[in-house]
Each structure stands twice: as C-alpha cells, then as structure tokens.
Scaffold this motif. Structure first.
Motif, PDB file in Angstrom:
ATOM      1  N   TYR A  11      -5.754  -7.238  11.837  1.00  0.00           N
ATOM      2  CA  TYR A  11      -5.946  -6.974  10.419  1.00  0.00           C
ATOM      3  C   TYR A  11      -5.286  -8.060   9.599  1.00  0.00           C
ATOM      4  O   TYR A  11      -4.088  -8.035   9.328  1.00  0.00           O
ATOM      5  CB  TYR A  11      -5.391  -5.587  10.044  1.00  0.00           C
ATOM      6  CG  TYR A  11      -5.600  -5.284   8.578  1.00  0.00           C
ATOM      7  CD1 TYR A  11      -4.543  -5.302   7.688  1.00  0.00           C
ATOM      8  CD2 TYR A  11      -6.868  -5.013   8.085  1.00  0.00           C
ATOM      9  CE1 TYR A  11      -4.740  -5.052   6.347  1.00  0.00           C
ATOM     10  CE2 TYR A  11      -7.076  -4.762   6.744  1.00  0.00           C
ATOM     11  CZ  TYR A  11      -5.996  -4.782   5.870  1.00  0.00           C
ATOM     12  OH  TYR A  11      -6.200  -4.536   4.531  1.00  0.00           O
ATOM     13  N   ILE A  12      -6.086  -9.082   9.245  1.00  0.00           N
ATOM     14  CA  ILE A  12      -5.658 -10.134   8.308  1.00  0.00           C
ATOM     15  C   ILE A  12      -6.829 -10.282   7.353  1.00  0.00           C
ATOM     16  O   ILE A  12      -7.889 -10.765   7.718  1.00  0.00           O
ATOM     17  CB  ILE A  12      -5.392 -11.475   9.025  1.00  0.00           C
ATOM     18  CG1 ILE A  12      -4.292 -11.313  10.063  1.00  0.00           C
ATOM     19  CG2 ILE A  12      -5.008 -12.548   8.002  1.00  0.00           C
ATOM     20  CD1 ILE A  12      -4.084 -12.537  10.943  1.00  0.00           C
ATOM     21  N   GLN A  13      -6.657  -9.814   6.151  1.00  0.00           N
ATOM     22  CA  GLN A  13      -7.791  -9.636   5.239  1.00  0.00           C
ATOM     23  C   GLN A  13      -7.566 -10.393   3.939  1.00  0.00           C
ATOM     24  O   GLN A  13      -6.573 -10.160   3.254  1.00  0.00           O
ATOM     25  CB  GLN A  13      -7.907  -8.128   4.962  1.00  0.00           C
ATOM     26  CG  GLN A  13      -8.872  -7.737   3.882  1.00  0.00           C
ATOM     27  CD  GLN A  13     -10.245  -7.507   4.443  1.00  0.00           C
ATOM     28  OE1 GLN A  13     -10.494  -6.579   5.204  1.00  0.00           O
ATOM     29  NE2 GLN A  13     -11.150  -8.373   4.089  1.00  0.00           N
ATOM     30  N   PHE A  30      -1.983  -8.117   5.225  1.00  0.00           N
ATOM     31  CA  PHE A  30      -1.805  -7.853   6.654  1.00  0.00           C
ATOM     32  C   PHE A  30      -0.686  -6.840   6.830  1.00  0.00           C
ATOM     33  O   PHE A  30       0.047  -6.513   5.897  1.00  0.00           O
ATOM     34  CB  PHE A  30      -1.561  -9.135   7.474  1.00  0.00           C
ATOM     35  CG  PHE A  30      -0.579 -10.111   6.894  1.00  0.00           C
ATOM     36  CD1 PHE A  30      -1.028 -11.177   6.127  1.00  0.00           C
ATOM     37  CD2 PHE A  30       0.789  -9.980   7.130  1.00  0.00           C
ATOM     38  CE1 PHE A  30      -0.132 -12.097   5.602  1.00  0.00           C
ATOM     39  CE2 PHE A  30       1.683 -10.896   6.606  1.00  0.00           C
ATOM     40  CZ  PHE A  30       1.223 -11.957   5.841  1.00  0.00           C
ATOM     41  N   ARG A  31      -0.562  -6.335   8.064  1.00  0.00           N
ATOM     42  CA  ARG A  31       0.376  -5.242   8.324  1.00  0.00           C
ATOM     43  C   ARG A  31       1.796  -5.739   8.539  1.00  0.00           C
ATOM     44  O   ARG A  31       2.026  -6.921   8.852  1.00  0.00           O
ATOM     45  CB  ARG A  31      -0.084  -4.459   9.553  1.00  0.00           C
ATOM     46  CG  ARG A  31      -1.389  -3.728   9.326  1.00  0.00           C
ATOM     47  CD  ARG A  31      -1.787  -2.952  10.544  1.00  0.00           C
ATOM     48  NE  ARG A  31      -3.065  -2.282  10.328  1.00  0.00           N
ATOM     49  CZ  ARG A  31      -3.937  -2.018  11.285  1.00  0.00           C
ATOM     50  NH1 ARG A  31      -3.683  -2.375  12.521  1.00  0.00           N
ATOM     51  NH2 ARG A  31      -5.071  -1.408  11.010  1.00  0.00           N
ATOM     52  N   ALA A  68       0.860  -1.189   0.000  1.00  0.00           N
ATOM     53  CA  ALA A  68       0.000   0.000   0.000  1.00  0.00           C
ATOM     54  C   ALA A  68       0.899   1.243   0.000  1.00  0.00           C
ATOM     55  O   ALA A  68       2.115   1.138   0.130  1.00  0.00           O
ATOM     56  CB  ALA A  68      -0.891  -0.001   1.232  1.00  0.00           C
ATOM     57  N   LEU A 110      -5.040  -1.089  -6.672  1.00  0.00           N
ATOM     58  CA  LEU A 110      -4.219  -1.276  -5.479  1.00  0.00           C
ATOM     59  C   LEU A 110      -2.842  -0.629  -5.648  1.00  0.00           C
ATOM     60  O   LEU A 110      -1.975  -0.796  -4.795  1.00  0.00           O
ATOM     61  CB  LEU A 110      -4.051  -2.768  -5.165  1.00  0.00           C
ATOM     62  CG  LEU A 110      -5.337  -3.493  -4.745  1.00  0.00           C
ATOM     63  CD1 LEU A 110      -5.051  -4.967  -4.465  1.00  0.00           C
ATOM     64  CD2 LEU A 110      -5.948  -2.862  -3.506  1.00  0.00           C
ATOM     65  N   LYS A 118      -3.534   2.486   6.536  1.00  0.00           N
ATOM     66  CA  LYS A 118      -2.425   3.170   7.212  1.00  0.00           C
ATOM     67  C   LYS A 118      -2.853   4.537   7.751  1.00  0.00           C
ATOM     68  O   LYS A 118      -2.462   4.940   8.845  1.00  0.00           O
ATOM     69  CB  LYS A 118      -1.244   3.344   6.237  1.00  0.00           C
ATOM     70  CG  LYS A 118       0.050   3.778   6.902  1.00  0.00           C
ATOM     71  CD  LYS A 118       0.621   2.695   7.770  1.00  0.00           C
ATOM     72  CE  LYS A 118       1.906   3.135   8.454  1.00  0.00           C
ATOM     73  NZ  LYS A 118       2.380   2.148   9.417  1.00  0.00           N
ATOM     74  N   SER A 130       3.986   1.777   2.154  1.00  0.00           N
ATOM     75  CA  SER A 130       4.531   0.407   2.269  1.00  0.00           C
ATOM     76  C   SER A 130       3.892  -0.445   3.355  1.00  0.00           C
ATOM     77  O   SER A 130       4.458  -1.449   3.762  1.00  0.00           O
ATOM     78  CB  SER A 130       6.050   0.453   2.524  1.00  0.00           C
ATOM     79  OG  SER A 130       6.682   1.173   1.501  1.00  0.00           O
ATOM     80  N   ASP A 131       2.733  -0.084   3.815  1.00  0.00           N
ATOM     81  CA  ASP A 131       2.070  -0.841   4.879  1.00  0.00           C
ATOM     82  C   ASP A 131       0.569  -0.556   4.809  1.00  0.00           C
ATOM     83  O   ASP A 131       0.187   0.616   4.742  1.00  0.00           O
ATOM     84  CB  ASP A 131       2.639  -0.380   6.233  1.00  0.00           C
ATOM     85  CG  ASP A 131       2.230  -1.266   7.394  1.00  0.00           C
ATOM     86  OD1 ASP A 131       2.421  -0.863   8.552  1.00  0.00           O
ATOM     87  OD2 ASP A 131       1.734  -2.388   7.153  1.00  0.00           O
ATOM     88  N   PRO A 132      -0.287  -1.592   4.816  1.00  0.00           N
ATOM     89  CA  PRO A 132      -0.001  -3.033   4.814  1.00  0.00           C
ATOM     90  C   PRO A 132       0.463  -3.547   3.443  1.00  0.00           C
ATOM     91  O   PRO A 132       0.601  -2.741   2.522  1.00  0.00           O
ATOM     92  CB  PRO A 132      -1.360  -3.636   5.199  1.00  0.00           C
ATOM     93  CG  PRO A 132      -2.374  -2.645   4.772  1.00  0.00           C
ATOM     94  CD  PRO A 132      -1.720  -1.292   4.850  1.00  0.00           C
ATOM     95  N   CYS A 133       0.678  -4.866   3.366  1.00  0.00           N
ATOM     96  CA  CYS A 133       1.124  -5.492   2.111  1.00  0.00           C
ATOM     97  C   CYS A 133       0.205  -6.661   1.770  1.00  0.00           C
ATOM     98  O   CYS A 133      -0.459  -7.216   2.647  1.00  0.00           O
ATOM     99  CB  CYS A 133       2.549  -6.013   2.236  1.00  0.00           C
ATOM    100  SG  CYS A 133       3.750  -4.711   2.553  1.00  0.00           S
ATOM    101  N   PHE A 187      -7.801  -1.929   2.608  1.00  0.00           N
ATOM    102  CA  PHE A 187      -6.357  -2.048   2.422  1.00  0.00           C
ATOM    103  C   PHE A 187      -5.736  -0.677   2.116  1.00  0.00           C
ATOM    104  O   PHE A 187      -4.746  -0.282   2.699  1.00  0.00           O
ATOM    105  CB  PHE A 187      -6.070  -3.040   1.288  1.00  0.00           C
ATOM    106  CG  PHE A 187      -4.636  -3.117   0.862  1.00  0.00           C
ATOM    107  CD1 PHE A 187      -4.199  -2.527  -0.319  1.00  0.00           C
ATOM    108  CD2 PHE A 187      -3.702  -3.782   1.635  1.00  0.00           C
ATOM    109  CE1 PHE A 187      -2.874  -2.605  -0.721  1.00  0.00           C
ATOM    110  CE2 PHE A 187      -2.369  -3.857   1.247  1.00  0.00           C
ATOM    111  CZ  PHE A 187      -1.953  -3.263   0.061  1.00  0.00           C
ATOM    112  N   ARG A 198       0.070   2.057  -5.504  1.00  0.00           N
ATOM    113  CA  ARG A 198       0.386   2.952  -4.392  1.00  0.00           C
ATOM    114  C   ARG A 198      -0.151   4.356  -4.619  1.00  0.00           C
ATOM    115  O   ARG A 198      -0.565   5.033  -3.685  1.00  0.00           O
ATOM    116  CB  ARG A 198       1.896   3.018  -4.177  1.00  0.00           C
ATOM    117  CG  ARG A 198       2.496   1.698  -3.796  1.00  0.00           C
ATOM    118  CD  ARG A 198       3.980   1.770  -3.745  1.00  0.00           C
ATOM    119  NE  ARG A 198       4.392   2.500  -2.554  1.00  0.00           N
ATOM    120  CZ  ARG A 198       5.496   2.240  -1.882  1.00  0.00           C
ATOM    121  NH1 ARG A 198       6.314   1.302  -2.296  1.00  0.00           N
ATOM    122  NH2 ARG A 198       5.821   2.939  -0.819  1.00  0.00           N
TER     123      ARG A 198
END
Lengths: 78, 609
Positions: free
Chosen positions: B428-430, A65-66, A48, B218, B317, A51-54, B313, B220
């Motif tokens: 956060y596990i997606q 996940f992060r 992202a 997705l 951040k 660079s976090d999450p990926c 996602f 950046r």
C-alpha cells in the motif's frame, strides 16, 4: 536508535536518511517512483482514523502509506 | 490485412503515470475509433485505436505506471509489450504540475532507444496555479521534442495533430541524446529531479481547493462520515435507480419478443429455443446492465475526480483487520448489487492475495438477486409486527448483516490459510492526486467500454447457461407435456438430489428450484411458480409458500440462499479474473458446504423449536 518517519508529527518536516534492510527491493523501487529517496524532504500532513495510514508530502506530491512502512524509513527531523 | 499493409501501419504507444490525463489524450487522438483488448495472461486491459486523421497510425494506450522498472504488474506488462511489439514511437504523457515524474519516465524510455516525445499535459492547471516551464530548455536538455498541451481544453493540440497527420516520420526519429542503460532507477531519478528543477521558471502554487477539500474529506472524523454517507448514496442508487430501469429493460425486451415471435413458427424447437432459451439468456444479461451502468458511473466519478485513492485511504485500516485493504471496499460494496461488477473492479487491488480474498468473499455480500427470495419468505413467514422497526425490516437487516459478516470472517480465515504475510503492508503506497473535474465525454467512453466488456465476455456465458437450463426444464418434451415439470431432466435431477436435501427440509420441488437457481438466483421464484402451478405475483406466491412450506423449511431456504454460490455467471467471471478453475471451484465447494451445514442445523433446530 535512529528516528523513523513514524515518529514525525503532523506539520513537521524531515530529511530521509535511509531505509531498513527489511524493506523489499520492490518497495524501495515503489517509494523511489513516488520521489521518496535519501536526502529528500518529507512532511507529514494527514493521519487516517486510528492514525494509520498517513499522508506525506514530497516534492509537492501527496503519498499515503501505512505505519508499517514509515517505521522502516529513517529520518532526521528539520 | 496483407503483410505490406501491416508494415505500413506505424505504432505509437502512450505511456504515462496514473492521473496524468493520458486517457483523455488517447481519446483526443483516436476519437471513438478505439477498442479494448486484454494482454495475454493478465487481467489488464489495453486500448488500441487509429489516429483519427491518419488511419495508418495505430495508437496503443498502455497501463498507467510510474516507471519501467519491474516493480508492478503494469510495468512488467509494459516492458514485455515494448520488447515484443516493436512500437515505432512512444509518447510520454506527464502532468505539467509535476514534471519530474514525466521526465523520469521519458529518460527510462530513452534508455531503451525507442523514439519518444514528452507531452506536458494539464497546461491549463499549470497556468491557473501560476506555474511556468521553459519548454525549449527542457527539450534541449532531454534531446527530445517536448509539447505543452491541455488534453481537456485542447490547448497545443492543433499544430501537433497537423504535424502527426502530415509528417508522422518526424516522430519516429531516435533521441539526439542517449541515457546510459546501465544507470540505475535511483540514478535516473536523481537526473530527472535535477533536470526538472532547472527548467521551472515559476514554481506552481499549492492547490488550495484540493487542500481545503481534503481538510474535510480526509479528516479523521468528517472524512469517515463523508465516506460512509457517500457509499450509502451509491448503495441506495444501485437499488432504487436500477430497479425501475431493469423493469424497463425487461418490458422493452418482452415487447421486442412479441414482435419477433410474429416472424417465427407458432411452435417448434427453434421457436422454443429462441423464445425460452436464448431470450431468457438475453434478459438475464440485460437486467444486470442498469446496475452495472450506475455502479460504473460512480466508479468513473471517483476515479476521474481523484476521490478513489482517498476512499481507499479512509477505509484501509478497517479492511486491513480482515486481511483486505482500502481498495477492497468498493468491490465488496458493489457486490451488494451484483457480485459480477464487484469482482471485475478488484483489478485495482495490487496485492495478489488480497485481491483473491476480495474475489472469494464477494458472493457473500447479499446481492440483489437474493432479494426476491428474501422478500417472499419474510413476507410469508415473519409477522407484521412492530418492535421499534417492523419485525420484517429487522429480519431483512439481519439477513444482510449475517451474510456480510460470514464473508468477513471467511476473509480473516483465508488471511491465515494463504499466509498473507506482514509484507503485504508494503504494497500500500498510494499517490493522492489533486481533485479534478471529470468530463462527461470521458465518463461516457469509460461506461461504454465497461458495458461492452461485460456483454461480450460474461454475457455469452449467461446466454449459453440459460439455454442449457431451458433444455433441462423442458425436455424430454413429451414427458413434460403429459406429466409436468417433474418429468423433465431438471425434475429428475430434483428427485435424485431429494435424499440429500431432505435433511434441510427441502423436497424434490425445491430441489428443481435449487438446480434452476444455479443459473441465476432470482430464477427460483419463477421456477417454483411453475412447479406449484401458481402465478408469480407476490400475493399468490406468498399464499402458496404458506400452504406448501413449513416455517422451518422457509428459514432453512433463507439460510441456504444466504451462503450458497448459486450463480454460474459469477463462477464464470471468477474463472476469467483468476485465470483458472482452482479458485471458482474452491469457492463453489466451500459455499455449498457452508450453505448445506447451516441449513441443516437451522432446519433441525427449527423443527423442534
């Protein structure tokens, strides 16, 4: 020092070798449900902004996940 | 229902991972013969329906989950349900393109000894991506029936429907093969993986379309840009599309009111109760519906297409800086229209504390109910001058940004107070599913269920509160008729609180407005119109405001409305979603205190400026 998933570059693959003791049991279960467990091949495919999450690819599945988590997954790069 | 009738009903539960098409399969099985209920003690919905070809079979749609191990709220609720409800069979639904997930779930069900069958859904997708599975071999290995279907296209369903209708008892037979209960989830997963790999005749090709689209969505930079633009479209739609629809709803209900008034006595308690109390309540609920419909339409679009996890996602951040997560973005954006659907959509946030923080700050997002107040005051007191943009536009932007900013600061503070530990990162596990085309039917059923839940749960509270407010503004009847609204119970309350609100620049008339706006913020305009004995049309109200208020009072009123939690409906929804009064009371006290202190400072400074 063991290599961790956070060190893996985009497009590279690795084999999962273990998990940090600091990971909660629940988290390990959640990762297992996603197909993330020892000896599985994992590939980093996206980051992202910041660079976090990926996003990683495991068994044809994409999982995000992060970096906090990827820093606690030990790997061996292929 | 008699006990013999109850015994005759067979229960089949549907279990499947998220995004496996379980809902579509459930809709195929039940048609529209379904209802939404709640599990006790948790904010999870369950759907129950009757099999459309045999009403003695009840189908229960359980929450989407990845395993029966108690790693999530959905898994715990499902495990409790299976223990308490004694279902007769379980249908496990899985994606044909990722069968290991489904085999893993089916094996875990086999550990419970409940009869089960496995449905490999999305056969159309498997075929289009060149994949092939040996269904017979898989069935032999698992010891259960395995069906290859497409709930979307209707493939493989005809014979199955006939069998379920005519020979349902075949589905209630335990598996021929048992899976040892003592096996750990890891051991079961390893078995499932080995089994899954052994039955693949042709490996499925990668989803080229999804990969190409993810290259943009997705990315950046481009991904973030698309995200921002997409949500601007949602935001704008809620405001620009909902407004004429809400007006249409209101006009339609006014027309209806005229018609039913003909059936009522000309005046009297019952007539006034129905027309002023109940009708206001119904309008109060109905005007929200277009916004809720539009918002949930976009939610359905994002959920069913697969964009929702991608949006989480992309925004994760930024949200994380304030103790939130990517899943918080949509509820907060929704709250710009109305906090109620925003708060309802926080159910997708797995971490309990992050969900509570999102709920807590949702009312800070400047909702559309604040807009009439902002607009009136800005038009009355901000000069019509241009500084790149019109000064009034700058004022509106500042009001919106300030409200949201204070909300995010509150979130950052709550993160510290509630000790949202570093561990929350582990929540956060997606999974990022492939993109899929949503069907109109699925969206329509989804919208209907959401609207019905809103009307039946929240709507009742709003109607009751409107009746209470009407009583406060209209009684004692004789006193109000002779001396005006100042002699009503609300007027008395306004006078009682006047010493408290005087330092903010408010008098008893504004006090009545503040009391009435507890039911709904926008009500303050109509209440002030009654009090100042003017008409609600904006030109006349603007002139009245300029005459009756100083600019210091007006700015103080703006700030008060920016921060105060003046919406019983929101409080009611928060109480329901947090299952208690602690959080809504804390919100009310905090936001009231913030509104009071901010207004006080602003008024006192403005007086001398």
């Amino acid at each position: 020092m063991k290599e961790t998933l956070s060190n893996l570059s985009i497009g590279k693959k690795a084999i999962i070798k273990g998990f940090s003791e600091y990971l909660l049991e629940n988290t390990k279960l959640n990762l297992l449900e996603m197909g993330i467990f020892e000896e599985q091949v994992i590939e980093k495919i996206q980051e992202a902004t910041f660079s976090d999450p990926c996003i990683y690819s495991i068994q044809g599945r994409k999982v995000a996940f992060r970096n906090y988590l990827s820093e606690r997954i030990q790997i061996e790069e292929i | 229902m008699s006990s013999s009738e109850e015994k005759a009903i067979k229960k089949i539960a549907l279990i499947g991972t998220p995004n496996c098409g379980k809902t579509l399969f459930f809709n195929r099985l039940t048609g529209l013969r379904q209802k939404v209920a709640n599990y006790t003690g948790v904010t999870l919905d369950k759907k129950i329906g009757k099999y459309k070809f045999n009403s003695s079979i009840e189908i229960i749609d359980l929450p989407g989950l990845y395993s029966l191990a108690p790693s999530s709220l959905e898994a715990k609720v499902t495990a409790n349900f299976l223990e308490e409800e004694k279902v007769d069979a379980i249908f496990v639904i899985a994606e044909s393109t990722d069968i290991v997930k489904g085999i893993f779930l089916a094996m875990q069900i086999q550990q419970t000894n409940i009869p089960c069958q496995l449905f490999l859904n999305m056969e159309d997708e498997l075929t289009s991506r060149g994949g092939k599975i040996d269904i017979k071999k898989l069935s032999n290995q698992l010891g259960i029936d395995v069906y290859s279907i497409s709930a979307l296209k209707g493939w493989g369903l005809k014979d199955f429907f006939v069998k379920l209708k005519n020979s349902p008892q075949d589905f209630f037979v335990p598996s021929k093969k048992k899976i040892d209960k003592k096996l750990s989830p890891l051991e079961v997963m390893q078995k499932a993986k080995k089994c899954g790999e052994g039955v693949v005749l042709k490996k499925v090709q990668s989803d080229v379309f999804s990969e190409k689209l993810d290259g943009i969505l997705l990315h950046r930079f481009w991904g973030s840009l698309f995200f921002i633009l997409f949500f601007i479209v949602i935001f704008q739609s809620i405001f620009s599309w909902a407004s004429p629809l809400s007006d249409l709803v209101e006009v339609s209900l006014e027309w209806l009111k005229e018609k039913w008034s003909l059936l009522l006595p000309e005046s009297g308690f019952v007539t006034d109760l129905i027309n002023e109390g109940i009708f206001s309540g119904i309008v109060g609920v109905a005007v929200f519906l277009p916004q809720i419909l539009i918002l949930f339409f976009f939610i359905a679009l994002m959920e069913f297409s697969g964009y929702m996890p991608r949006a989480s996602f992309v925004s994760d951040k930024t949200m994380e800086k304030f103790g939130l997560q990517g899943g918080s973005f949509l509820p907060l954006l929704s709250s710009f229209a109305c906090a109620i659907p925003g708060i309802l959509s926080t159910r997708t946030i797995a971490n309990k504390k992050q969900r509570l923080i999102t709920i807590f700050i949702s009312p800070f997002m400047p909702c559309s109910a604040r807009l009439p107040v902002y607009t009136l005051v800005v038009l009355a007191f901000i000069p019509d001058e241009n500084y790149i943009l019109n000064l009034r536009t700058w004022a509106m932007i500042a009001l919106y940004l300030l409200g949201a900013l204070v909300g995010f600061i509150t979130a950052a503070v709550l993160k510290k107070i509630w000790k949202v530990k570093e561990d929350y990162h582990q929540d956060y596990i997606q999974e990022i599913p492939p993109y899929r085309m949503p069907t109109l039917k699925s969206i329509a059923i989804f919208l209907w269920q959401k609207i019905w839940t809103f009307i039946s749960k929240t709507g009742k509270i709003i109607v009751v509160l409107s009746i209470v407010l009407w009583i406060l503004l209209s009684y004692p009847k004789k006193a109000v008729e002779e001396n005006g609204i100042s002699k009503s119970y609300a007027g008395t309350m306004g006078k009682v609180i006047e010493p408290v609100i005087e330092p903010l620049g408010f008098d008893w008339r504004v006090g009545i407005g503040l009391v009435s706006s507890l039911a709904a913020r926008e009500v303050v305009i109509s209440t002030l119109a009654i009090i100042y004995q003017t008409e609600e049309e904006s030109d006349k109200m603007i002139e009245t405001f300029k005459k009756e208020m100083t600019s210091a009072t007006a700015v103080s009123l703006l700030v008060f409305f920016m921060f105060a939690l003046q919406c019983f409906s929101t409080i009611a929804v928060v109480k329901k979603e947090t299952m208690g009064w602690k959080i809504p009371i804390a919100m009310f006290i905090y936001m009231s205190a913030l509104a009071y202190v901010s207004s006080l400072i602003v008024y006192q400074v403005s007086r001398f400026a």
